[in-house]
Design a protein around this motif. Structure first.
Motif, short mmCIF file in Angstrom:
data_model
loop_
_atom_site.label_atom_id
_atom_site.label_comp_id
_atom_site.label_asym_id
_atom_site.label_seq_id
_atom_site.Cartn_x
_atom_site.Cartn_y
_atom_site.Cartn_z
N TYR A 105 94.93 44.98 49.02
CA TYR A 105 95.19 43.72 48.32
C TYR A 105 96.15 44.02 47.17
N GLU A 110 99.98 38.79 47.04
CA GLU A 110 99.92 37.53 46.30
C GLU A 110 100.84 37.65 45.10
N ARG A 154 100.85 33.58 49.09
CA ARG A 154 100.21 34.72 49.76
C ARG A 154 100.88 34.99 51.10
#
Length: 296
Positions: free
Chosen positions: A60, A114, A120
């Motif tokens: 992430y 992101e 995103r």
């Protein structure tokens, strides 16, 4: 190149290969996630790493405002994807061990981006893509031949070139020029090639030694009736730690090849291949890890 230190290291790995199955991918993911958030560069941060149920290592990643444009078009997204896959397989990547495990266990890396305005985007890299990208980054094999011998010998004219690798004095390596270091290392590789295939133990033989400008690769073929190739991957951390621990800088044979690899800025790979399935598992020792092992 003497076989003794190599045989010793492989013996350590064979003991590990006899261990019960234990996947290391999850533990490596947990180790790296514990370091998060990890700033890769200004305004690019890995906030979390997790292993999903479908065997994907999910990164992430947040992008600062200066990178907002990267998620605004398909063209820029493709550039970002291309940049990330090369970043993952680069020798300087902080996730080299994790990528090695992903490749060995046929897993996938996923990146969830992101940006600062909440846009995103996701992309994935299959194990074969990572392995192909790593191979593409590796330059062609450098083998000593008549022409290169003359060139290097001319450039190292004031240095005494040994006739055989066994004649190399470890105390001389620090004073070698870059050309001399390349010449001596390539000399050792060629002498080793002349001994192949080299029986390591029952059911295990070294069949190739490959020298590129970035690494030295030992290829070891295994009888799959005796060795489960997947266990090399499943016990990846133990195998790697065992190799590093066995690189004793007080052993002249080990220190000789180790110092030459460090001096020429190379890493070290052990590639285990099943004789029939051709399934493979690679243990990667980076140049910085060699330096620590050799106390340099």
């Amino acid at each position: 190149m003497k076989a003794t230190p190599l045989l010793f290291i492989l013996t350590v790995i064979m003991m590990i290969a006899g261990c019960g199955p234990k996947s290391q991918l999850k533990s490596l993911v947990e180790e790296e996630n514990a370091k998060c958030p990890n700033t890769l560069e200004e305004d690019v941060t890995v906030t979390k790493i997790e292993l999903t149920d479908n065997n994907t290592v999910a990164f992430y990643i947040t992008l600062g405002s200066q990178y907002d444009y990267m998620l605004n078009s398909n063209e820029s997204k493709e550039i970002l994807r291309e940049g990330m896959i090369h970043w993952f397989v680069d020798d300087d990547s902080p996730y080299t061990s994790l990528v090695d495990a992903v490749i060995s266990e046929y897993a996938t890396i996923g990146c969830a981006f992101e940006n600062s305005v909440g846009t995103r985007w996701k992309c994935e890299f299959a194990s074969y893509e990572l392995e192909s990208a790593r191979d593409a980054n590796a330059p062609d094999v450098e083998e000593i031949d008549a022409d290169s011998t003359v060139v290097w010998a001319d450039e190292a004219a004031e240095e005494e070139v040994p006739d055989h690798f066994d004649d190399v004095d470890i105390n001389d390596i620090d004073s070698y020029s870059d050309e001399m270091s390349e010449l001596v290392l390539s000399l050792g590789i060629n002498e080793t090639k002349g001994q192949l295939p080299l029986r390591v133990d029952d059911g295990m033989s070294m069949t190739n030694v490959t020298l590129t400008s970035s690494k030295l690769i030992y290829t070891i073929e295994c009888d799959e009736d005796q060795y489960n190739i997947s266990l090399f991957s499943e016990n990846y951390t133990e195998a790697k730690n065992a190799i590093i621990a066995s690189l004793n800088p007080d052993d002249d044979d080990i220190a000789l090849i180790g110092k030459l690899l460090i001096k020429t800025n190379r890493s070290l790979d052990y590639k285990y291949v099943g004789e029939n399935s051709r399934e493979s598992a690679t243990i990667h020792i980076s140049n910085s890890e060699l330096r620590r092992a050799m106390r340099m």
